[in-house]
Scaffold this active site. Structure first.
Site, PDB file in Angstrom:
ATOM      1  N   ASN A  83       0.823  -1.202   0.000  1.00  0.00           N
ATOM      2  CA  ASN A  83       0.000   0.000   0.000  1.00  0.00           C
ATOM      3  C   ASN A  83       0.862   1.258   0.000  1.00  0.00           C
ATOM      4  O   ASN A  83       1.882   1.314   0.693  1.00  0.00           O
ATOM      5  CB  ASN A  83      -0.897   0.020   1.240  1.00  0.00           C
ATOM      6  CG  ASN A  83      -1.842  -1.177   1.295  1.00  0.00           C
ATOM      7  OD1 ASN A  83      -2.341  -1.630   0.264  1.00  0.00           O
ATOM      8  ND2 ASN A  83      -2.088  -1.691   2.487  1.00  0.00           N
ATOM      9  N   GLN A 129      -2.282   2.665   3.519  1.00  0.00           N
ATOM     10  CA  GLN A 129      -0.951   2.567   4.128  1.00  0.00           C
ATOM     11  C   GLN A 129      -0.990   3.230   5.495  1.00  0.00           C
ATOM     12  O   GLN A 129      -1.304   4.416   5.608  1.00  0.00           O
ATOM     13  CB  GLN A 129       0.108   3.251   3.258  1.00  0.00           C
ATOM     14  CG  GLN A 129       1.526   3.106   3.839  1.00  0.00           C
ATOM     15  CD  GLN A 129       2.597   3.755   2.969  1.00  0.00           C
ATOM     16  OE1 GLN A 129       2.292   4.596   2.116  1.00  0.00           O
ATOM     17  NE2 GLN A 129       3.835   3.381   3.186  1.00  0.00           N
ATOM     18  N   HIS A 175       3.116  -7.117   2.121  1.00  0.00           N
ATOM     19  CA  HIS A 175       2.378  -8.107   2.891  1.00  0.00           C
ATOM     20  C   HIS A 175       2.358  -9.434   2.127  1.00  0.00           C
ATOM     21  O   HIS A 175       2.138  -9.439   0.907  1.00  0.00           O
ATOM     22  CB  HIS A 175       0.913  -7.695   3.049  1.00  0.00           C
ATOM     23  CG  HIS A 175       0.669  -6.434   3.807  1.00  0.00           C
ATOM     24  ND1 HIS A 175       0.239  -6.423   5.116  1.00  0.00           N
ATOM     25  CD2 HIS A 175       0.760  -5.119   3.441  1.00  0.00           C
ATOM     26  CE1 HIS A 175       0.055  -5.173   5.526  1.00  0.00           C
ATOM     27  NE2 HIS A 175       0.366  -4.356   4.531  1.00  0.00           N
ATOM     28  N   HIS A 210       6.505  -1.652   2.732  1.00  0.00           N
ATOM     29  CA  HIS A 210       6.411  -3.045   3.188  1.00  0.00           C
ATOM     30  C   HIS A 210       5.510  -3.838   2.266  1.00  0.00           C
ATOM     31  O   HIS A 210       4.532  -3.319   1.731  1.00  0.00           O
ATOM     32  CB  HIS A 210       5.912  -3.133   4.636  1.00  0.00           C
ATOM     33  CG  HIS A 210       4.685  -2.335   4.917  1.00  0.00           C
ATOM     34  ND1 HIS A 210       4.699  -0.971   5.088  1.00  0.00           N
ATOM     35  CD2 HIS A 210       3.387  -2.697   5.045  1.00  0.00           C
ATOM     36  CE1 HIS A 210       3.479  -0.524   5.318  1.00  0.00           C
ATOM     37  NE2 HIS A 210       2.648  -1.565   5.281  1.00  0.00           N
TER      38      HIS A 210
HETATM   39  P1  5GP Z   1      -0.250  -1.026   6.023  1.00  0.00           P
HETATM   40  O1  5GP Z   1      -1.703  -0.752   6.318  1.00  0.00           O
HETATM   41  O2  5GP Z   1       0.615   0.175   6.306  1.00  0.00           O
HETATM   42  O3  5GP Z   1      -0.046  -1.574   4.629  1.00  0.00           O
HETATM   43  O4  5GP Z   1       0.166  -2.206   6.986  1.00  0.00           O
HETATM   44  C1  5GP Z   1       0.846  -2.008   8.183  1.00  0.00           C
HETATM   45  C2  5GP Z   1       0.932  -3.371   8.849  1.00  0.00           C
HETATM   46  O5  5GP Z   1       1.926  -3.317   9.852  1.00  0.00           O
HETATM   47  C3  5GP Z   1      -0.371  -3.806   9.524  1.00  0.00           C
HETATM   48  O6  5GP Z   1      -0.778  -5.063   9.005  1.00  0.00           O
HETATM   49  C4  5GP Z   1       0.005  -3.889  11.006  1.00  0.00           C
HETATM   50  O7  5GP Z   1      -0.633  -4.958  11.667  1.00  0.00           O
HETATM   51  C5  5GP Z   1       1.504  -4.074  10.941  1.00  0.00           C
HETATM   52  N1  5GP Z   1       2.227  -3.540  12.091  1.00  0.00           N
HETATM   53  C6  5GP Z   1       2.134  -2.291  12.593  1.00  0.00           C
HETATM   54  N2  5GP Z   1       2.963  -2.131  13.634  1.00  0.00           N
HETATM   55  C7  5GP Z   1       3.598  -3.320  13.808  1.00  0.00           C
HETATM   56  C8  5GP Z   1       4.577  -3.786  14.737  1.00  0.00           C
HETATM   57  O8  5GP Z   1       5.051  -3.062  15.628  1.00  0.00           O
HETATM   58  N3  5GP Z   1       4.995  -5.073  14.598  1.00  0.00           N
HETATM   59  C9  5GP Z   1       4.507  -5.887  13.624  1.00  0.00           C
HETATM   60  N4  5GP Z   1       4.988  -7.148  13.583  1.00  0.00           N
HETATM   61  N5  5GP Z   1       3.590  -5.482  12.725  1.00  0.00           N
HETATM   62  C10 5GP Z   1       3.131  -4.208  12.816  1.00  0.00           C
END
Ligand code: 5GP
Ligand code: ZN
Length: 145
Positions: free
Chosen positions: A89, A96, A104, A102
């Site tokens: 994202n 995001q 997934h 990152h």
């Molecule tokens: P985004 O929505 O930015 O694509 O996804 C961020 C992801 O990071 C989410 O799935 C969330 O659960 C994960 N995440 C956020 N903070 C942490 C963390 O401190 N440790 C881990 N392992 N995952 C995290």
């Protein structure tokens, strides 16, 4: 040759790379770090992050991208996944939440909306003239990048 990795003192994913925040690590290379997502959409939901602080994909040097996808394949293979999504994202309205690139890896163990990624896909019929004009514009710009 890898570029000099940047990191932000305030970024949680930079802190995870540096070991300042604990994580359930999976695989690490010179350029990438991968670990289990703390808020998984399904069991085995993993994240792959470059060891370079770039908020969005287009800001990230290519060598980090080239390093990340083989790790995604390995994480899928290690789980024997047949159904899964690779998601990346960019920007808040594109979902995001963490401003460090990152990827997934999200297992989709069943068709249920209760586990794995649930995707809205509001496809509409395209106007062929618009597609043609857009193709010409983009192909021209892409040939110069
Ligand atoms: P985004 O929505 O930015 O694509 O996804 C961020 C992801 O990071 C989410 O799935 C969330 O659960 C994960 N995440 C956020 N903070 C942490 C963390 O401190 N440790 C881990 N392992 N995952 C995290
Ligand atoms: Zn960062």
């Amino acid at each position: 040759m890898a570029s000099v990795a940047r990191s932000l003192t305030t970024c949680i994913f930079c802190k995870i790379v540096k070991g300042e925040i604990p994580s359930f690590k999976l695989v690490e290379t010179d350029l990438s770090y991968s670990f289990l997502d703390i808020g998984p959409l399904s069991r085995g939901h993993a994240l792959i992050i470059p060891k370079d602080h770039a908020a969005k994909l287009h800001e990230l040097p290519n060598e980090y991208l080239a390093d990340a996808m083989p790790i995604a394949k390995k994480i899928a293979a290690a789980q024997g996944l047949e159904n899964y999504n690779i998601l990346q994202n960019n920007g808040r309205i594109a979902h995001q939440e963490v401003d460090h690139v990152h990827f997934h890896v999200i297992p989709k163990p069943s068709a249920s909306d209760d586990e794995g990624l649930v995707v809205g896909w509001p496809a509409k019929p395209a106007d062929k003239e618009d597609l043609k004009a857009l193709q010409q514009e983009l192909a021209s710009k892409l040939s110069k990048l």
